[in-house]
Design an enzyme around this catalytic site. Structure first.
Site, PDB file in Angstrom:
ATOM      1  N   GLY A 168      -0.333  -2.953   1.878  1.00 36.39           N
ATOM      2  CA  GLY A 168      -0.927  -1.946   1.014  1.00 36.39           C
ATOM      3  C   GLY A 168      -0.453  -2.136  -0.419  1.00 36.39           C
ATOM      4  O   GLY A 168       0.678  -2.577  -0.635  1.00 36.39           O
ATOM      5  N   HIS A 219       1.581   6.609   1.856  1.00 38.29           N
ATOM      6  CA  HIS A 219       2.523   5.854   1.017  1.00 38.29           C
ATOM      7  C   HIS A 219       1.838   5.417  -0.284  1.00 38.29           C
ATOM      8  O   HIS A 219       2.417   5.531  -1.372  1.00 38.29           O
ATOM      9  CB  HIS A 219       3.022   4.641   1.826  1.00 38.29           C
ATOM     10  CG  HIS A 219       3.898   3.690   1.086  1.00 38.29           C
ATOM     11  ND1 HIS A 219       5.212   3.455   1.447  1.00 38.29           N
ATOM     12  CD2 HIS A 219       3.667   2.888   0.017  1.00 38.29           C
ATOM     13  CE1 HIS A 219       5.736   2.563   0.622  1.00 38.29           C
ATOM     14  NE2 HIS A 219       4.821   2.197  -0.245  1.00 38.29           N
ATOM     15  N   GLU A 220       0.599   4.934  -0.166  1.00 46.31           N
ATOM     16  CA  GLU A 220      -0.110   4.421  -1.344  1.00 46.31           C
ATOM     17  C   GLU A 220      -0.603   5.556  -2.249  1.00 46.31           C
ATOM     18  O   GLU A 220      -0.559   5.424  -3.470  1.00 46.31           O
ATOM     19  CB  GLU A 220      -1.281   3.514  -0.922  1.00 46.31           C
ATOM     20  CG  GLU A 220      -0.894   2.307  -0.059  1.00 46.31           C
ATOM     21  CD  GLU A 220       0.211   1.433  -0.652  1.00 46.31           C
ATOM     22  OE1 GLU A 220       0.371   1.413  -1.885  1.00 46.31           O
ATOM     23  OE2 GLU A 220       0.925   0.783   0.139  1.00 46.31           O
ATOM     24  N   GLN A 267       1.243  -0.030  -9.006  1.00 45.35           N
ATOM     25  CA  GLN A 267       2.241  -1.085  -8.799  1.00 45.35           C
ATOM     26  C   GLN A 267       1.964  -2.337  -9.627  1.00 45.35           C
ATOM     27  O   GLN A 267       2.858  -3.154  -9.828  1.00 45.35           O
ATOM     28  CB  GLN A 267       2.304  -1.475  -7.313  1.00 45.35           C
ATOM     29  CG  GLN A 267       2.847  -0.370  -6.430  1.00 45.35           C
ATOM     30  CD  GLN A 267       2.787  -0.789  -4.976  1.00 45.35           C
ATOM     31  OE1 GLN A 267       1.768  -0.644  -4.326  1.00 45.35           O
ATOM     32  NE2 GLN A 267       3.873  -1.321  -4.464  1.00 45.35           N
ATOM     33  N   CYS A 292       8.165  -1.582   0.690  1.00 40.92           N
ATOM     34  CA  CYS A 292       7.294  -1.453  -0.469  1.00 40.92           C
ATOM     35  C   CYS A 292       7.427  -2.703  -1.321  1.00 40.92           C
ATOM     36  O   CYS A 292       8.548  -3.161  -1.556  1.00 40.92           O
ATOM     37  CB  CYS A 292       7.703  -0.218  -1.276  1.00 40.92           C
ATOM     38  SG  CYS A 292       6.675   0.065  -2.723  1.00 40.92           S
ATOM     39  N   LEU A 293       6.311  -3.246  -1.781  1.00 37.72           N
ATOM     40  CA  LEU A 293       6.361  -4.433  -2.643  1.00 37.72           C
ATOM     41  C   LEU A 293       7.116  -4.141  -3.938  1.00 37.72           C
ATOM     42  O   LEU A 293       7.607  -5.064  -4.568  1.00 37.72           O
ATOM     43  CB  LEU A 293       4.942  -4.925  -2.960  1.00 37.72           C
ATOM     44  CG  LEU A 293       4.193  -5.587  -1.795  1.00 37.72           C
ATOM     45  CD1 LEU A 293       2.751  -5.876  -2.187  1.00 37.72           C
ATOM     46  CD2 LEU A 293       4.898  -6.862  -1.341  1.00 37.72           C
ATOM     47  N   HIS A 309       2.090   6.528  -4.524  1.00 42.48           N
ATOM     48  CA  HIS A 309       2.232   5.661  -5.705  1.00 42.48           C
ATOM     49  C   HIS A 309       1.372   6.161  -6.861  1.00 42.48           C
ATOM     50  O   HIS A 309       1.803   6.140  -8.007  1.00 42.48           O
ATOM     51  CB  HIS A 309       1.801   4.227  -5.383  1.00 42.48           C
ATOM     52  CG  HIS A 309       2.873   3.382  -4.755  1.00 42.48           C
ATOM     53  ND1 HIS A 309       4.089   3.146  -5.373  1.00 42.48           N
ATOM     54  CD2 HIS A 309       2.910   2.698  -3.590  1.00 42.48           C
ATOM     55  CE1 HIS A 309       4.825   2.345  -4.596  1.00 42.48           C
ATOM     56  NE2 HIS A 309       4.137   2.066  -3.499  1.00 42.48           N
TER      57      HIS A 309
END
Ligand code: QAP
Ligand code: CO
Length: 176
Positions: free
Chosen positions: A50, A138-139, A55, A96-97, A142
């Site tokens: 994701g 989660h996204e 991000q 997470c990236l 962000h």
């Protein structure tokens, strides 16, 4: 679909730009599709499931997700809005990236219903459960400047902040 894509740079915690609130998309044009394609490319390159536009330092309400192992189910969400959350929760290990190398257990509702738009600007309803439901939450976080580590105890969060600061120091030593 083009045949060349741009790999976008992923911001890393504690970059303050990860705290910005993303704005709604109001123009559904070709540049939106281009951005989404580049976001998928970047996510696959980085081995993610994701990625939110925040991000990659683009503060628009856009998310790409693919939880499959073979890149077979691309999901793009534009202006996603949670319309219902289950009262039953599940604990899952999240990563997470933007916080590379760290995985921690987070508890969240295990079923969600969202309202979202496709690239043509058509409104859709999506029901999700399990990993997909968790990934969507989660996204969306962000887009609101929230990171999964914000849900951890202060002790755990401080430990991650300390380790990241140490890693950064080591990298600077090598560069010097
Ligand atoms: C969010 O996260 C997520 O630390 C997506 O070294 C993750 O794609 C939701 C990644 C798990 C639910 C469960 C993380 C890749 C990817 C790393 C990701 C790393 C390389 C994270
Ligand atoms: Co993330």
């Amino acid at each position: 679909m083009r045949n060349t894509y741009k790999k976008l740079e992923v911001l890393h915690f504690p970059d303050p730009r990860l705290r910005k609130i993303a704005k709604e998309v109001d123009t559904f044009d070709n540049s939106l599709q281009t951005l989404i394609d580049d976001m998928f490319f970047t996510m696959y390159e980085e081995k993610g499931i994701g990625l939110a536009a925040t991000q990659v330092n683009i503060h628009k309400r856009i998310i790409v997700i693919d939880i499959t192992n073979d890149k077979s189910e691309k999901i793009d969400l534009i202006n996603p809005k949670l319309i219902s959350l289950s009262s039953t929760k599940d604990s899952m290990d999240e990563g997470c990236l933007s916080v590379p190398g760290f995985y921690e257990t987070v508890s969240r509702p295990n079923q969600v219903k969202i309202e979202t738009y496709n690239t043509k600007g058509e409104k859709k309803i999506l029901d999700a459960e399990g990993l997909l439901a968790v990934c969507i939450q989660h996204e969306i976080d962000h887009l609101n400047g929230v990171l999964f580590i914000d849900y951890l105890s202060k002790l755990k969060k401080d430990m991650i902040i300390k380790k990241l600061a140490k890693q950064k120091k080591e990298i600077n030593k090598i560069v010097l």
